[in-house]
Design a protein around this motif. Structure first.
Motif, PDB file in Angstrom:
ATOM      1  N   VAL A   7      11.106 -22.151 -19.005  1.00  0.00           N
ATOM      2  CA  VAL A   7       9.668 -21.996 -19.199  1.00  0.00           C
ATOM      3  C   VAL A   7       9.412 -20.782 -20.090  1.00  0.00           C
ATOM      4  N   VAL A   8       8.509 -20.941 -21.057  1.00  0.00           N
ATOM      5  CA  VAL A   8       8.012 -19.817 -21.858  1.00  0.00           C
ATOM      6  C   VAL A   8       6.520 -19.691 -21.579  1.00  0.00           C
ATOM      7  N   VAL A   9       6.067 -18.470 -21.298  1.00  0.00           N
ATOM      8  CA  VAL A   9       4.662 -18.222 -20.971  1.00  0.00           C
ATOM      9  C   VAL A   9       4.023 -17.412 -22.094  1.00  0.00           C
ATOM     10  N   LEU A  10       2.849 -17.860 -22.545  1.00  0.00           N
ATOM     11  CA  LEU A  10       2.092 -17.167 -23.583  1.00  0.00           C
ATOM     12  C   LEU A  10       0.893 -16.471 -22.956  1.00  0.00           C
ATOM     13  N   ILE A  11       0.691 -15.194 -23.310  1.00  0.00           N
ATOM     14  CA  ILE A  11      -0.389 -14.407 -22.722  1.00  0.00           C
ATOM     15  C   ILE A  11      -1.114 -13.615 -23.811  1.00  0.00           C
ATOM     16  N   SER A  12      -2.301 -13.119 -23.444  1.00  0.00           N
ATOM     17  CA  SER A  12      -3.030 -12.192 -24.313  1.00  0.00           C
ATOM     18  C   SER A  12      -3.497 -10.951 -23.572  1.00  0.00           C
ATOM     19  N   GLY A  13      -3.489 -10.993 -22.225  1.00  0.00           N
ATOM     20  CA  GLY A  13      -4.108  -9.922 -21.470  1.00  0.00           C
ATOM     21  C   GLY A  13      -3.331  -9.448 -20.270  1.00  0.00           C
ATOM     22  N   SER A  14      -4.040  -9.305 -19.140  1.00  0.00           N
ATOM     23  CA  SER A  14      -3.462  -8.632 -17.967  1.00  0.00           C
ATOM     24  C   SER A  14      -2.356  -9.433 -17.291  1.00  0.00           C
ATOM     25  N   GLY A  15      -2.415 -10.747 -17.411  1.00  0.00           N
ATOM     26  CA  GLY A  15      -1.323 -11.559 -16.892  1.00  0.00           C
ATOM     27  C   GLY A  15      -1.318 -11.758 -15.392  1.00  0.00           C
ATOM     28  N   ALA A  41      -0.016  -6.376 -28.448  1.00  0.00           N
ATOM     29  CA  ALA A  41       1.015  -5.450 -27.967  1.00  0.00           C
ATOM     30  C   ALA A  41       0.595  -4.715 -26.705  1.00  0.00           C
ATOM     31  N   ASP A  42      -0.742  -4.611 -26.469  1.00  0.00           N
ATOM     32  CA  ASP A  42      -1.231  -3.879 -25.295  1.00  0.00           C
ATOM     33  C   ASP A  42      -1.475  -4.785 -24.093  1.00  0.00           C
ATOM     34  N   ALA A  43      -1.047  -6.037 -24.161  1.00  0.00           N
ATOM     35  CA  ALA A  43      -1.233  -6.958 -23.034  1.00  0.00           C
ATOM     36  C   ALA A  43      -0.433  -6.475 -21.826  1.00  0.00           C
ATOM     37  N   PHE A  44      -1.115  -6.225 -20.716  1.00  0.00           N
ATOM     38  CA  PHE A  44      -0.430  -5.694 -19.533  1.00  0.00           C
ATOM     39  C   PHE A  44       0.569  -6.693 -18.957  1.00  0.00           C
ATOM     40  N   GLY A  45       0.366  -7.960 -19.269  1.00  0.00           N
ATOM     41  CA  GLY A  45       1.321  -8.969 -18.802  1.00  0.00           C
ATOM     42  C   GLY A  45       2.735  -8.706 -19.286  1.00  0.00           C
ATOM     43  N   LEU A  46       2.872  -8.040 -20.433  1.00  0.00           N
ATOM     44  CA  LEU A  46       4.211  -7.689 -20.928  1.00  0.00           C
ATOM     45  C   LEU A  46       4.905  -6.739 -19.961  1.00  0.00           C
ATOM     46  N   ALA A  89      -1.172 -18.798 -20.259  1.00  0.00           N
ATOM     47  CA  ALA A  89      -1.709 -18.037 -19.124  1.00  0.00           C
ATOM     48  C   ALA A  89      -2.612 -16.940 -19.676  1.00  0.00           C
ATOM     49  N   GLY A  90      -3.833 -17.335 -20.016  1.00  0.00           N
ATOM     50  CA  GLY A  90      -4.750 -16.384 -20.620  1.00  0.00           C
ATOM     51  C   GLY A  90      -4.389 -16.072 -22.062  1.00  0.00           C
ATOM     52  N   PHE A  91      -3.907 -17.081 -22.772  1.00  0.00           N
ATOM     53  CA  PHE A  91      -3.571 -16.922 -24.188  1.00  0.00           C
ATOM     54  C   PHE A  91      -4.817 -17.253 -24.987  1.00  0.00           C
ATOM     55  N   MET A  92      -5.442 -16.229 -25.559  1.00  0.00           N
ATOM     56  CA  MET A  92      -6.779 -16.375 -26.147  1.00  0.00           C
ATOM     57  C   MET A  92      -6.722 -16.734 -27.626  1.00  0.00           C
ATOM     58  N   ARG A  93      -6.061 -17.840 -27.899  1.00  0.00           N
ATOM     59  CA  ARG A  93      -6.000 -18.353 -29.264  1.00  0.00           C
ATOM     60  C   ARG A  93      -6.254 -19.858 -29.227  1.00  0.00           C
ATOM     61  N   ILE A  94      -7.047 -20.340 -30.182  1.00  0.00           N
ATOM     62  CA  ILE A  94      -7.192 -21.784 -30.339  1.00  0.00           C
ATOM     63  C   ILE A  94      -6.003 -22.267 -31.162  1.00  0.00           C
ATOM     64  N   LEU A  95      -5.254 -23.197 -30.603  1.00  0.00           N
ATOM     65  CA  LEU A  95      -3.997 -23.628 -31.214  1.00  0.00           C
ATOM     66  C   LEU A  95      -4.235 -24.721 -32.255  1.00  0.00           C
ATOM     67  N   THR A  96      -3.415 -24.711 -33.286  1.00  0.00           N
ATOM     68  CA  THR A  96      -3.540 -25.721 -34.332  1.00  0.00           C
ATOM     69  C   THR A  96      -3.016 -27.069 -33.836  1.00  0.00           C
ATOM     70  N   PRO A  97      -3.492 -28.163 -34.427  1.00  0.00           N
ATOM     71  CA  PRO A  97      -2.999 -29.491 -34.041  1.00  0.00           C
ATOM     72  C   PRO A  97      -1.482 -29.603 -34.167  1.00  0.00           C
ATOM     73  N   GLY A  98      -0.902 -28.974 -35.184  1.00  0.00           N
ATOM     74  CA  GLY A  98       0.549 -29.046 -35.358  1.00  0.00           C
ATOM     75  C   GLY A  98       1.300 -28.410 -34.202  1.00  0.00           C
ATOM     76  N   PHE A  99       0.791 -27.298 -33.706  1.00  0.00           N
ATOM     77  CA  PHE A  99       1.406 -26.622 -32.554  1.00  0.00           C
ATOM     78  C   PHE A  99       1.318 -27.519 -31.320  1.00  0.00           C
ATOM     79  N   VAL A 100       0.133 -28.052 -31.084  1.00  0.00           N
ATOM     80  CA  VAL A 100      -0.078 -28.898 -29.901  1.00  0.00           C
ATOM     81  C   VAL A 100       0.822 -30.133 -29.953  1.00  0.00           C
ATOM     82  N   ARG A 101       0.929 -30.749 -31.110  1.00  0.00           N
ATOM     83  CA  ARG A 101       1.778 -31.952 -31.232  1.00  0.00           C
ATOM     84  C   ARG A 101       3.253 -31.604 -31.002  1.00  0.00           C
TER      85      ARG A 101
END
Length: 215
Positions: A7-15, A41-46, A89-101
């Protein structure tokens, strides 16, 4: 013995959801978080991930000229960990169709509403302003439609007369911390899958609202 599910988890914030996922890894759970990747880089989830000895990476979206360029670089980093499942998990980016596919059928997100109600932001305020008697959260497979993928599991809670945005947010967060680890484990065990007809649990097509839990 079920093989490990990377599993890989993507975050943007506190996590906080990340922490619930980390804490759910135990004997008998085939889900293994191989890496946590943030776009800040300042995401506390890291810090949470490092405390659990999970490898981390930071990919700053501002360093890329386009959304497509960022997503292409992100995919390269993710794929280096050979993931069976990618969790937002709180990843605050709208993903492109290519990524989703690219990750179709192995990309999960959690949303703080009873989907299909209240896609997008400010879900707790919108539920309160509408006078809803129930609110909650949904884990869903990600598709190209924002917050529109098939729901895997949903937690429903009663809106109390004294609830405000803060109290409702806290209660929904607690529900998220219950259902997201459950969805991760079900996927890792091979029980949860995305098929043409929608989300499936144990070979049975789930209803539009997914597996229901009342809290």
């Amino acid at each position: 013995m079920t093989a490990a599910c990377n599993v890989v988890v993507l975050i943007s914030g506190s996590g906080s959801n990340l922490q619930a996922l980390i804490d759910s890894q135990a004997d008998g759970n085939p889900a293994c978080i191989r890496a946590v990747i943030a776009n800040r880089a300042d995401a506390f989830g890291l810090t949470r991930a490092q405390g659990a000895h999970i490898p981390t990476a930071v990919l700053d979206h501002k360093a890329f000229g386009s959304r497509e360029a960022f997503d292409a670089a992100l995919m390269e980093v993710i794929d280096g960990y050979a993931p069976d499942l990618v969790i937002l998990a709180g990843f605050m980016r709208i993903l492109t169709p290519g990524f989703v596919r690219h990750y179709q059928g192995r990309l999960l997100n959690i949303h703080p509403s009873l989907l299909p109600k209240y896609k997008g932001l400010d879900t707790h305020r919108r539920a309160l302003e509408a006078g809803d008697s129930e609110h909650g959260c949904s884990v869903h497979f990600v598709t190209e439609e924002l917050d529109g993928g098939p729901v895997a599991i949903q937690a429903t809670l009663q809106v109390n007369s004294g609830d405000d945005i803060e109290s409702l947010t806290q209660r929904v967060h607690a529900a998220e911390h219950q259902i997201y680890p459950l969805a991760m484990r079900w996927f890792a065990e091979g029980r949860l899958r995305l098929a043409e007809q929608g989300a499936m649990l144990d070979g049975v097509t789930l209803p539009a609202a997914g597996y229901q839990i009342r809290i």
